[in-house]
Design an enzyme around this catalytic site. Structure first.
Site: not given
Ligand code: MV4
Length: 496
Positions: A115, A199, A234, A291
């Site tokens: 990442k 972050e 998720h 993918r």
């Molecule tokens: C975040 C966020 C809030 N703020 N980053 C969850 C999966 C991963 N791909 C990154 N995720 C998140 N990153 C910051 N800076 C909230 C999430 C997140 C989320 C993101 C997309 C879809 C569902 C989610 C569920 C919980 C948290």
């Protein structure tokens, strides 16, 4: 390409084989003990047994898959999603064996798999990032410093994580140092890499991802977005294209960022660039999935493209036949994931035999699945039974169509998430488009499904007493005894 080995199972293996067949390409299945009788095994032109049910002893064993590819004379391997699909070692081994890997080069997987290096690549192309640390943080003092600059709450994420694995929310300064230590040792034991970064925590984001398609000649297009905010822990529940919040300008801007990032890692094939969209409609790059994704059908429906066909074409060196200007969003598509899980019992997997299994049909309905009535859902893999996809001119019609399709879908023998999906897509927040990634935790509780089926059965009782009491009208054709009992059956099924 004459013969493709599909290094996967279930619905996606079948879905890939269908396109191969349309293209006149022979297919090779590999299957574990648990999948002996699976549809994808029967559908393939050839099928090879590769071991015990546990994927670590079958679908994840690179040597076994390469060996079958050589024995069968396959000249291409499609990895599907999950399993080995984002494994650069596998992609390299395939190519070294003189077989075409249907996916991006291993180098693109490596950059995006980490990442931090993905963010660095994005930054170099001016793709917006969530404000946060530049690179990995391991020094507790530095962490506090960075945290002060960013503000609270913040997130500590593992560089080798992704999809929500290894994330920690930190609410206040006094917790920073301890949480950093915990996050690092967790990352080390879970991923073998202690690198973490910080972050700002985006409080109410939407999850919007851009589908890209790239050829080996440097051409990249985007196929617009998918809105994937409706998820639980998720695991995506509902996906749609297009998103109801993006303006054409925002869509073009995010699309261009996705293209720039793809070009920056010499991407080839179908890929997905994930973004968070905050309540001010600022977007931030999250990660790139190298993918074909589970939810790719909604993009296919609104663009008219077959993404697997496009993947195969670019893998064999053809130039993209579409340019960005040719692409238009046509209509609206929804996908719900039908899981063998019990929404009334914390979504516990409910495995067993599909005693009844009847598919919805009719205009604008697509089902991607790998099961037939009487089959068992194996306990060893993801409990997804099917993806139910609808397509219509408008979002409103796509929702109505999905509701109708869910009602037509008949599954007994295992509990499913069908009712839960019906609840979600008909909720006021979803219908109005006013939702974020907290939708499920904000709006769902198991009792809601009780209440829903209760009001359903009350409506049914009222309906039945009405038709039974009305001598003359009751004898009119549509309300005869037979259709009543059908209706009753259907409702009973949805209550169970
Ligand atoms: C975040 C966020 C809030 N703020 N980053 C969850 C999966 C991963 N791909 C990154 N995720 C998140 N990153 C910051 N800076 C909230 C999430 C997140 C989320 C993101 C997309 C879809 C569902 C989610 C569920 C919980 C948290």
């Amino acid at each position: 390409m004459q013969k493709i080995l599909i290094a996967n199972r279930g619905e996606i293996a079948l879905r890939i084989m269908r396109t191969c067949r349309e293209m006149g390409i022979k297919t090779v299945a590999v299957y574990s003990e648990a999948d002996r009788n699976a549809l994808f095994v029967r559908y393939a032109d050839e099928a090879y047994f590769i071991g015990p049910p546990a994927s670590s002893e079958s679908y994840l064993v690179i040597d076994k898959i390469i060996d079958v590819a050589k024995r069968s004379g396959a000249d291409g391997i499609h990895p599907g999603y999950g399993f080995l699909s984002e494994n650069p070692v596998f992609a390299n081994r395939v190519e070294e064996s003189g077989i075409t890997f249907i996916g991006p080069p291993a180098s693109a997987m490596e950059v995006m798999g980490d990442k931090l290096s993905a963010k660095e690549r994005a930054k170099s192309k001016n793709v917006p990032l969530v404000p946060g640390s530049d690179g990995a943080i391991s020094d507790p003092e530095e962490a506090v410093q960075v945290a002060r600059e960013i503000g609270f709450p913040l997130l500590i994420k593992a560089s080798a994580g992704g999809g929500g694995k290894g994330m920690r929310i930190v609410e206040q300064e006094s917790e920073v140092q301890e949480q950093l230590q915990l996050a690092m040792s967790e990352a080390k034991s879970a991923f073998g890499d202690p690198a973490v970064f910080i972050e700002r925590y985006v409080k109410s984001p939407r999850h919007i991802e851009i589908q890209v398609l790239a050829d080996k000649h440097g051409n990249v297009v985007h196929l617009f977005e998918r809105e994937c905010s409706i998820q639980r822990r998720h695991q995506k529940v509902v996906e749609e294209a297009p998103s109801s919040v993006l303006t054409p300008e925002l869509r073009a801007e995010m699309g261009q960022c996705a293209i720039d990032l793809s070009k920056a890692c010499d991407y080839v094939g179908a890929g997905t660039v994930e973004f968070l969209l905050d309540d001010q409609h600022n977007f931030y790059f999250l990660e790139m999935n190298t993918r074909l994704q589970v939810e790719h059908p909604v993009s296919e429906m609104i663009t008219g493209l077959d993404l697997v066909r496009e993947q195969i074409n670019v893998a064999r060196g053809e130039k993209l036949r579409v340019q960005q200007e040719d692409l238009k969003i046509l209509g609206h598509s929804l996908e719900v994931r039908v899981y063998a899980e019990d929404p009334q019992n914390n979504f516990l997997p409910d495995i067993g035999k599909l005693a009844t299994y009847r598919l919805p049909q009719g205009p604008g309905v697509r089902v991607d699945d790998g099961f037939e009535e009487g089959m068992d859902i194996p306990i060893y893999y993801d409990p997804m039974i099917a993806k139910l996809i609808t397509y219509a001119d408008t979002r409103e019609q796509a929702i109505a169509r999905m509701t109708r399709a869910i009602e037509e879908y008949q599954i007994t023998g295992v509990k499913t998430t069908l009712d839960f999906c019906k609840f979600a897509i008909n909720h006021e927040a979803f219908v109005s488009g006013n939702f974020d990634t907290h939708f499920v935790s904000q709006h769902f509780s198991p009792e809601i499904l009780d209440a829903d089926s209760e009001s359903d059965s009350k409506a049914l009782a009222a309906f039945l007493s009405l038709v039974n009491d009305q001598g003359e009208e009751a004898s009119e054709a549509p309300s005869n005894g037979a259709s009543n009992s059908n209706w009753k059956l259907k409702r009973q099924h949805h209550r169970s």
